[in-house]
Write an enzyme that holds these catalytic residues in place. Structure first.
Site: not given
Length: 666
Positions: A193, A274-276
């Site tokens: 991720d 929320m990184r995506a």
């Protein structure tokens, strides 16, 4: 200096080249993870990118490549006065798999820090890579704690070195690129991720394209300089386009419609956190700048999803990364905003989009599971199994379950992992010793205790402690290691009776999932018919073991001795290759031995070889039926192992199994 292969001369690999260029335009995208089989130009493309990066102005004499226009106020070589600077190409720094933590982040001179209060700091590879490219080949083989340090620095744009209360910080902003071959093992989902984008690469199956690859490679090998000169014009054009896209990037507008599509896409594919969303937004913006536009379109969002989401979607550990493109198109169409154009599945700034999406694998064909095709199981009427049980097609594994940890007793020194106790560089402190070579982890109390008796003789007159090299003590730490878990699976006709093989495969699959999570190497030996086979040599790819298990057929006699002897040979060879990694043998059988003269006695002698070598073993007893012979328990006694039934293998049933394994091996 060796002339790199030109980036524009790489044949095909559109997704790989696009992902690298987007990070060159906007390093905030977060780097690229390149997954693919060997020989697919992964390393070639990454090394070629360095020649396209714009030149840098750096402060003269600064070891940390500070920008003279805005030098790092916390630079260890600072403060920098306005004045002299130099221009040089952007660096590409390679991180070797076997690098130490000090080599990556840098090292403090602990002796000078304690005795003189001086922050004498030797920069590491993170400092060298600042404002350039940091390349990690075979990133899946890098120790997890190094990957954590690496990705933390990439996310924060700075590196911190802490040693017993003394700290140094310096800027570390770089384009992070990792390459890996999935056959050699996967990265943990948490680490996957942290990479901004991922691409899957494979060799082309088109003969004309393969011919062109060979033609260009041979021409480059014959005359690297001449070959590079022929591509100089194309290289200059791409370099100019990168510079123009960087200048345009701050002007690109990410409208509310595109943001809604990004959020809806991430929600539809159930990505965690929320990184995506943030990575998709940055990628879509970089795509627009690369295309020379100031507005983000739906086609940019689609391409960003194909690059940023495949490795983030929720999936089982043995599922390959991928994205359902039909679902993606439906989501983009449903949430299309008025300020975005309709998504074009084939559009993209460099031609066809493609992206990182891969189709979901089809379900493997399920065997008929007809237990009646096998000869009756020994034990139904107390009679031994008839010889010559027919071969049956592979059956699907039952649903996997959570297992308790099976641990190798004692204290090892193998590769970092999460299974057995080991002496490691990271973990809880258990003692101190004199350092062998460079000091890496100071044991402060032991150092002070060693120096204290000598203060008067050393003429101490002030409050400071007079410390010499002989006083320094290295902290010894205890953590966890990964082991070699060698599965030895009985695939004979007796195992196929009563449809037991589905349950057996489910148990082995559960143990494979546990090995995946604990960073083990795994191997698979099967025995049936007239001999034993190494279905999978020891590897870090647990996925490969699961795939071999899925297609495992059953039938025939039970050459138990042959299976044990083959497993013993595998361990002997692996001990030469990787002597620090300790093995754990998991024998899955009902204990029966048929075929050849004195099969039971021969199996007992083979088992005693393991006991003589002190190999930790567990026997998973697969016998069932109203009449049980207890042969697996007898075999466990010969091995010096613990016998556990399939039902006892579940986490709730084997709380005392580890202690039992350790007690028997002691």
């Amino acid at each position: 200096m060796t002339t790199p292969f030109p980036f524009t001369a790489v044949v095909g690999q559109d997704d790989l080249r696009l992902a690298l260029l987007l990070n060159a335009v906007s390093p905030a995208v977060g780097g690229v993870l390149v997954r693919g089989e060997k020989g697919t130009a992964k390393s070639t493309a990454v090394r070629a990118l360095s020649a396209l990066m714009p030149t840098l102005d750096v402060v003269s004499g600064c070891r940390f490549s500070c920008d003279p226009g805005s030098p790092d106020p916390g630079c260890p070589d600072g403060p920098h006065e306005p004045g002299a600077f130099e221009t040089r190409p952007a660096r590409m720094v390679e991180l070797p798999v076997g690098a130490s933590e000090d080599r990556l982040v840098g090292a403090l001179d602990i002796e000078r820090a304690l005795s003189e209060g001086v922050k004498a700091f030797e920069p590491g590879l993170l400092a060298d890579a600042h404002r350039g490219i940091l390349y990690v080949d075979e990133v899946n083989l890098l120790h997890d704690h190094l990957v954590d340090l690496l990705l933390d620095a990439a996310a924060m744009g700075a590196s911190y070195v802490e040693r017993e209360g003394v700290s140094v910080r310096h800027a570390a902003r770089f384009l992070l690129v990792g390459t890996m071959n999935p056959e050699e093992g996967e990265l943990r989902p948490q680490l996957l991720d942290r990479f901004g984008l991922t691409v899957e690469v494979a060799a082309s199956r088109e003969p004309d394209q393969r011919v062109e690859v060979v033609r260009r490679r041979l021409a480059y090998d014959d005359d690297p300089g001449g070959f590079a000169a022929r591509w100089a014009e194309e290289e200059a054009a791409v370099r100019a386009r990168i510079i123009a896209a960087r200048e345009l990037l701050p002007s690109v507008r990410l409208g509310d419609g595109a943001l809604r599509q990004i959020a809806a896409t991430c929600a539809a594919f159930e990505v965690d956190g929320m990184r995506a969303d943030i990575v998709m937004a940055r990628t879509a913006t970089a795509l627009a700048a690369w295309a020379g536009r100031t507005d983000v379109l739906a086609e940019d969002v689609r391409q960003a999803a194909l690059l940023a989401l495949p490795h983030r979607r929720r999936r089982n550990p043995f599922d390959a990364p991928g994205l359902d493109e039909d679902k993606l198109d439906e989501t983009l169409e449903e949430f299309g905003g008025s300020d975005d154009d309709d998504p074009d599945p084939d559009a993209g700034p460099d031609g066809p989009g493609g992206g990182g999406g891969q189709p979901e694998p089809d379900d493997a064909p399920q065997g008929d599971g007809d237990a009646g095709a096998a000869r009756p199981e020994a034990g139904e009427d107390g009679q031994p199994q008839p010889s010559g049980a027919g071969e049956q097609s592979a059956v699907r594994a039952s649903e996997p379950f959570r297992t308790k940890v099976l641990s190798v007793p004692g204290l090892g020194e193998g590769a970092a992992g999460r299974r057995s106790r080991a002496r490691t560089e990271h973990g809880r402190t258990t003692g101190a010793r004199r350092p062998r070579g460079a000091l890496t982890k100071l044991h402060l109390a032991a150092t002070v205790q060693a120096a204290a008796p000598h203060q008067r003789a050393r003429g101490r007159s002030g409050p400071g402690l007079v410390v010499r090299r002989d006083d320094l003590r290295q902290a010894t730490r205890e953590g966890r290691e990964g082991n070699l878990v060698l599965f030895v699976v009985d695939a004979s006709g007796s195992m196929a009776a009563r449809q037991r093989m589905s349950a057996v495969k489910g148990a082995v699959l559960s143990l494979l999932l546990d090995a995946y999570q604990r960073r083990d190497k795994v191997g698979l030996v099967t025995f049936r018919g007239s001999g034993a086979d190494v279905a999978l040599p020891p590897t870090s790819s647990v996925d490969a073991a699961a795939a071999r298990l899925e297609t495992l057929p059953t039938g025939g006699r039970t050459p138990l001795a042959a299976g044990l002897l083959r497993a013993h040979d595998v361990l002997r060879v692996e001990r030469l290759r990787d002597p620090a990694r300790r093995p754990l043998v998991v024998l899955v059988t009902d204990g029966r031995a048929t075929g050849g003269p004195e099969p039971v006695a021969l199996a007992g002698r083979a088992a005693r070889l393991f006991a003589a070598d002190g190999v930790a073993s567990v026997v998973v007893d697969c016998e069932s039926g109203p009449v049980r012979l207890g042969l697996a328990g007898q075999l466990a006694g010969e091995l010096g192992a613990t016998a556990v039934t399939l039902d006892e293998l579940r986490a709730d049933s084997i709380a005392g199994l580890v202690k039992d394994v350790q007690r028997r091996a002691a």
